[in-house]
Design a protein around this motif. Structure first.
Motif, PDB file in Angstrom:
ATOM      1  N   ASN A 305       0.821  -1.208   0.000  1.00 63.15           N
ATOM      2  CA  ASN A 305       0.000   0.000   0.000  1.00 63.15           C
ATOM      3  C   ASN A 305       0.862   1.268   0.000  1.00 63.15           C
ATOM      4  OD1 ASN A 305      -1.952   1.750   2.448  1.00 63.15           O
ATOM      5  ND2 ASN A 305      -2.347   1.672   0.263  1.00 63.15           N
ATOM      6  N   ILE A 306       0.791   2.022  -1.089  1.00 59.28           N
ATOM      7  CA  ILE A 306       1.375   3.356  -1.132  1.00 59.28           C
ATOM      8  C   ILE A 306       0.260   4.291  -1.584  1.00 59.28           C
ATOM      9  CG2 ILE A 306       3.186   4.851  -2.038  1.00 59.28           C
ATOM     10  CD1 ILE A 306       4.831   2.417  -2.679  1.00 59.28           C
ATOM     11  N   PRO A 307      -0.383   4.999  -0.664  1.00 59.89           N
ATOM     12  CA  PRO A 307      -1.509   5.854  -1.041  1.00 59.89           C
ATOM     13  C   PRO A 307      -1.114   6.878  -2.100  1.00 59.89           C
ATOM     14  CG  PRO A 307      -1.431   5.581   1.337  1.00 59.89           C
ATOM     15  CD  PRO A 307      -0.158   4.999   0.796  1.00 59.89           C
ATOM     16  N   PHE A 308      -2.042   7.176  -2.985  1.00 61.85           N
ATOM     17  CA  PHE A 308      -1.750   8.117  -4.066  1.00 61.85           C
ATOM     18  C   PHE A 308      -1.951   9.543  -3.565  1.00 61.85           C
ATOM     19  CE2 PHE A 308      -2.768  10.348  -8.104  1.00 61.85           C
ATOM     20  CZ  PHE A 308      -1.500  10.221  -8.656  1.00 61.85           C
ATOM     21  N   ASN A 309      -0.838  10.144  -3.166  1.00 62.99           N
ATOM     22  CA  ASN A 309      -0.840  11.530  -2.697  1.00 62.99           C
ATOM     23  C   ASN A 309       0.473  12.165  -3.141  1.00 62.99           C
ATOM     24  OD1 ASN A 309       1.138  10.564  -0.870  1.00 62.99           O
ATOM     25  ND2 ASN A 309      -0.419  10.137   0.684  1.00 62.99           N
ATOM     26  N   ASN A 310       0.815  13.303  -2.573  1.00 68.66           N
ATOM     27  CA  ASN A 310       2.021  14.009  -3.022  1.00 68.66           C
ATOM     28  C   ASN A 310       3.316  13.269  -2.701  1.00 68.66           C
ATOM     29  OD1 ASN A 310       0.685  16.099  -4.231  1.00 68.66           O
ATOM     30  ND2 ASN A 310       0.880  17.513  -2.521  1.00 68.66           N
ATOM     31  N   SER A 311       3.269  12.301  -1.818  1.00 68.74           N
ATOM     32  CA  SER A 311       4.470  11.526  -1.477  1.00 68.74           C
ATOM     33  C   SER A 311       4.581  10.230  -2.272  1.00 68.74           C
ATOM     34  CB  SER A 311       4.467  11.198   0.025  1.00 68.74           C
ATOM     35  OG  SER A 311       4.471  12.363   0.799  1.00 68.74           O
ATOM     36  N   PHE A 312       3.610   9.976  -3.136  1.00 68.23           N
ATOM     37  CA  PHE A 312       3.534   8.684  -3.818  1.00 68.23           C
ATOM     38  C   PHE A 312       4.786   8.358  -4.619  1.00 68.23           C
ATOM     39  CE2 PHE A 312       2.409   6.420  -7.790  1.00 68.23           C
ATOM     40  CZ  PHE A 312       2.080   5.187  -7.243  1.00 68.23           C
ATOM     41  N   ALA A 313       5.248   9.280  -5.457  1.00 71.09           N
ATOM     42  CA  ALA A 313       6.401   8.999  -6.313  1.00 71.09           C
ATOM     43  C   ALA A 313       7.641   8.691  -5.482  1.00 71.09           C
ATOM     44  CB  ALA A 313       6.662  10.177  -7.251  1.00 71.09           C
ATOM     45  N   ASN A 314       7.832   9.448  -4.422  1.00 72.81           N
ATOM     46  CA  ASN A 314       9.003   9.239  -3.575  1.00 72.81           C
ATOM     47  C   ASN A 314       9.006   7.843  -2.962  1.00 72.81           C
ATOM     48  OD1 ASN A 314      11.349  10.143  -1.879  1.00 72.81           O
ATOM     49  ND2 ASN A 314       9.854   9.844  -0.243  1.00 72.81           N
TER      50      ASN A 314
END
Length: 470
Positions: A305-314
């Motif tokens: 789980n990596i929520p899709f928000n501003n930290s997603f790409a990192n």
């Protein structure tokens, strides 16, 4: 002259379009991989993009310079500084100009002067801009890339920590000190246009303001306050955050040249939970991009789980295995945006996607994990059958942590699974609860099920537990 600022919040990356309106020519400085915004601006302003300028071989995102070259025939202006290990490759069929310290070139009536500013990387350069179309005979500003930021300077330890080039941290810090001495000699009025803002891992205390001036940085940037090289180097190297593991991949990709967007696989839609389970059984990677609370309540075993928000790409760059095919469970309305974010950090092998809620509803046999409050976590630890796993950065842990907590930064979990004590329940904890949820999913995907996530993280612990003790 026209100057436009573009900012990718997911990467804290700034790029710029500079155009000569008299001749209709423009260049892009440190372009992002998705070049559509530059194309739209060029059409709107009646400009032709003729050049792409790079301040250095970037390590935190895939450069769009070759994408611009392929689509518009732009010329690359790239550094010829640094030793053989830090030279661009595969340029034979690319229109380009290698530049060094003291070189000058013109785009229309705009003059760009090259200044070698090593420290962050050996090949790092900055571009001084003079608008001769406005009759100016002195530069108005400098594009500093990852050399000088608002309130900070580029870190010199990435080559050693992320790329494994031993001994480069000390050498880079010395180079940075000398580069800053040159920077301090520039006129105070010069505007400074950096390539990153707050949130980037290319420094440790970047400001959230888009631009600054030489004079302001000389007065207030912590790194400009030293007149002793040894003291400066010590301060610069201390407290730098862990560099994302994908930085080494990005450095290599940008050095040899990334794939063009048009050559990437087109992901296919997957319509059944059975098909997703088969992919997981076959060792494929499946990311679930839902919010952490939804994931914790029910998910397919083996997904991360990596929520899709501003930290997603990192976090995707930290956790995704670049050598394995990737599949996505998400709200399909954000598919294009998610793909852009993944492509921005070089995660190109995305082969399939599915509507997350439909797959989860169909799957039936779902895994889950519990979320507990700090007070509940305290009771579990005191009962002797649980311990705290702190997944924050080293600097955060050093500033203060729960007594007897184990520390493994979330981005390094995959490499340190053998260090995890599974004999007790693991209480996963970060600063506010977001990173610990990602960490919990990584552990679950690797078969470690006896865990809970502590909501609110260390911040909430200090409010509810530490404050009571005082």
């Amino acid at each position: 002259m026209l100057l436009r600022y573009f900012y990718d919040e997911k990467l804290a990356h700034a790029s710029y379009v500079v155009g000569c309106q008299k001749t209709g020519e423009a260049v892009v400085i440190d372009p992002m991989r998705d070049v559509s915004a530059y194309e739209e601006l060029a059409k709107k302003e009646n400009l032709t993009i003729v050049g792409a300028l790079e301040t250095h071989i970037h390590a935190d995102f895939v450069s769009g310079s070759r994408e611009l070259n392929d689509r518009f025939g732009t010329k690359l202006y790239i550094s010829d500084e640094g030793d053989a290990d830090w030279k661009y490759q595969n340029l034979d069929e690319i229109s380009h100009q290698l530049v060094k310290d003291g070189d000058q070139f013109m785009i229309g009536n705009l003059v760009f002067d090259v200044m070698h500013t090593p420290g962050h990387t050996p090949e790092s350069i900055s571009f001084l801009l003079t608008d001769k179309g406005g009759a100016a005979d002195k530069p108005m500003g400098i594009f500093t890339g990852d050399f000088v930021f608002v309130g900070d300077v580029g870190r010199p330890d990435l080559l050693e920590k992320a790329a494994g080039v031993q001994g480069t941290s000390e050498a880079g810090a010395s180079q940075m000190y000398k580069s800053l001495e040159r920077f301090k000699a520039l006129p105070d009025y010069l505007q400074v246009w950096p390539a990153h803002g707050a949130g980037s891992a290319c420094g440790k205390s970047l400001g959230a303001v888009p631009s600054t001036t030489v004079g302001y940085e000389k007065a207030f940037n912590w790194a400009m306050q030293f007149d002793d090289e040894a003291a400066f180097k010590k301060a610069l190297l201390e407290g730098q955050p862990e560099p994302p593991s994908y930085f080494a991949v990005m450095k290599s990709v940008n050095k040899v040249g990334p794939q063009l967007i048009k050559s990437l696989p087109e992901p296919k839609e997957i319509s059944s939970a059975t098909a997703i389970k088969a992919l997981l059984a076959d060792g494929k990677q499946v990311l679930d991009l839902r919010q952490a609370i939804d994931y914790s309540n029910g998910h397919l075993q083996g997904t991360i789980n990596i929520p899709f928000n501003n930290s997603f790409a990192n976090w995707a760059g930290w956790i995704v295995d670049y050598n394995k095919p990737l599949y996505l469970l998400l709200d399909t309305k954000v598919l294009d945006e998610a793909l852009l974010a993944l492509h921005s950090v070089g995660i190109d092998e995305v082969y399939g996607f599915a509507e997350a809620e439909d797959i989860v509803a169909e799957a039936g046999d779902l895994a889950s994990y519990d979320n507990v409050s700090p007070s509940k976590a305290k009771d579990m630890v005191e009962a002797g059958h649980a311990y705290v796993l702190d997944v924050r950065n080293q600097a955060e842990f050093d500033e203060g942590h729960i007594e007897n907590a184990e520390h493994i930064m979330v981005g390094t979990l995959n490499d340190r699974l053998n260090d995890i004590d599974t004999s007790k329940t693991i209480i996963v904890q970060c600063q506010a609860g977001a990173r610990s949820a990602i960490a919990a999913s990584v552990l679950k995907a690797n078969g470690i099920d006896n865990l809970v996530n502590m909501t609110g993280g260390y911040n909430k612990w200090q409010q509810d537990i530490a404050a009571v003790k005082q």
